[in-house]
Design a protein around this motif. Sequence first.
Motif, short mmCIF file in Angstrom:
data_model
loop_
_atom_site.label_atom_id
_atom_site.label_comp_id
_atom_site.label_asym_id
_atom_site.label_seq_id
_atom_site.Cartn_x
_atom_site.Cartn_y
_atom_site.Cartn_z
N LEU A 337 -16.66 -11.90 25.56
CA LEU A 337 -15.55 -12.82 25.82
C LEU A 337 -14.89 -13.27 24.52
O LEU A 337 -14.34 -14.37 24.43
N GLY A 338 -14.98 -12.43 23.50
CA GLY A 338 -14.41 -12.77 22.21
C GLY A 338 -15.26 -13.73 21.39
O GLY A 338 -14.86 -14.13 20.30
N ILE A 339 -16.43 -14.07 21.92
CA ILE A 339 -17.34 -14.98 21.21
C ILE A 339 -18.42 -14.15 20.52
O ILE A 339 -19.17 -13.43 21.19
N PRO A 340 -18.51 -14.20 19.20
CA PRO A 340 -19.44 -13.31 18.47
C PRO A 340 -20.90 -13.74 18.57
O PRO A 340 -21.21 -14.93 18.65
N TYR A 341 -21.79 -12.73 18.56
CA TYR A 341 -23.22 -12.98 18.44
C TYR A 341 -23.57 -13.17 16.97
O TYR A 341 -22.75 -12.93 16.08
N ASP A 342 -24.80 -13.58 16.69
CA ASP A 342 -25.27 -13.66 15.31
C ASP A 342 -25.36 -12.27 14.71
O ASP A 342 -25.56 -11.27 15.43
N MET A 343 -25.25 -12.20 13.38
CA MET A 343 -25.41 -10.91 12.71
C MET A 343 -26.79 -10.32 12.97
O MET A 343 -26.93 -9.13 13.24
N GLN A 344 -27.82 -11.17 12.90
CA GLN A 344 -29.19 -10.71 13.07
C GLN A 344 -29.93 -11.62 14.04
O GLN A 344 -30.35 -12.71 13.67
#
Length: 367
Positions: A337-344
């Motif tokens: 939904l255009g909301i990013p997850y954490d890199m790791q």
Amino acid sequence: MRKRQPIFQGIVMLLVAASGALASAGPLDNLFVNSKIEADPNKDYQLTRENGPWLVMACSFSGEKAYDQAHDLALELRREYRLPAYLYSKTFQHEVENDGRGVDRFGERQNLSYMRGNESTEIAVLVGDYPTLEDDRAQKDLERVKNASPECLKLDPNRPTTQNLASWRLFFGMAHDKEKKKGPMWKAFLVANPLLPEGALAPAGLEKFLVDMNQNRPYTLLKCPGKYTVQVAHFTGRVVIEPKKVQAITNGADMGNQLEEAGMKAEMMVKALREKHFEAYVFHDRNASIVTVGSFDTVGTPRPDGKTEIHPDILRIMRVFGAETTPGGGTKRKAILGIPYDMQPIPVEVPKVSISASYASRGWGLN
């Protein structure tokens, strides 16, 4: 051959150990505020678990007249300083594990023994009662005890003292000018009530505010059955510390633009993940909201080399939600939904609701 036993350490070490994990107790709403302090010479004011739960360790005594002098001090603190003082006694058993050096006249190994016998009793004088370490009365009374000069503790050649380390304190005060103005109890410190069960004041779970903010949400992390989960995203906002604002948020007020936005993103993400059949959870803290996936009883399996073999399902979640490598050799965060997850993504412990985070009544639920 006999081994010397340090006079002072036993009861102090016991009290320090009792307060080791207790450094941050929950608020107890000013329990036991005493306006009138009794000082009856016919009472011995023995410490009970209803006293405290935090106290000032004022002084300790050992030897033949220990009880009498401890009782005198407790009475004087109550009568002259208006401080609720208590007596706490502890008997220590001394065991010698190894034989001594050398042999006796019959060729047998000599046994070690303590110069003061196989057991000793120390009596502490403690001052209370304080709900927390940070309590204003506790800090003020601690300074009062440190600077007090009770008549019964004044050194007199005609009245031997059983106060532990009295001679050391006298020498130290004579050798250091800045210590001359301090009282005989200037080494006083705050301790937990040694009669309470181990860990009784340790926060065994979440504080009430966080429980209230999370428990009624449909996908709250508090409902996760496992001990561990995988954090796939976190969203930060403003820290909420002021009690009035905390209570307002608990009652349904807005959390503020940044914190509210963080919470909304986390709620949107967890709902979208649930729609895609992921076991997703959300948790809101004072300054952030997190989204996690999965429920596990262990992070992995220990290996002979001391490292941990990560649980394959945890590893799979970390790969599914972790950043991906771009053709140019960079990294790109995945999103929903255009909301990013954490890199790791990382494994984290599941927060649990405490059944004894604070004591709300005089008995503290310990009966």
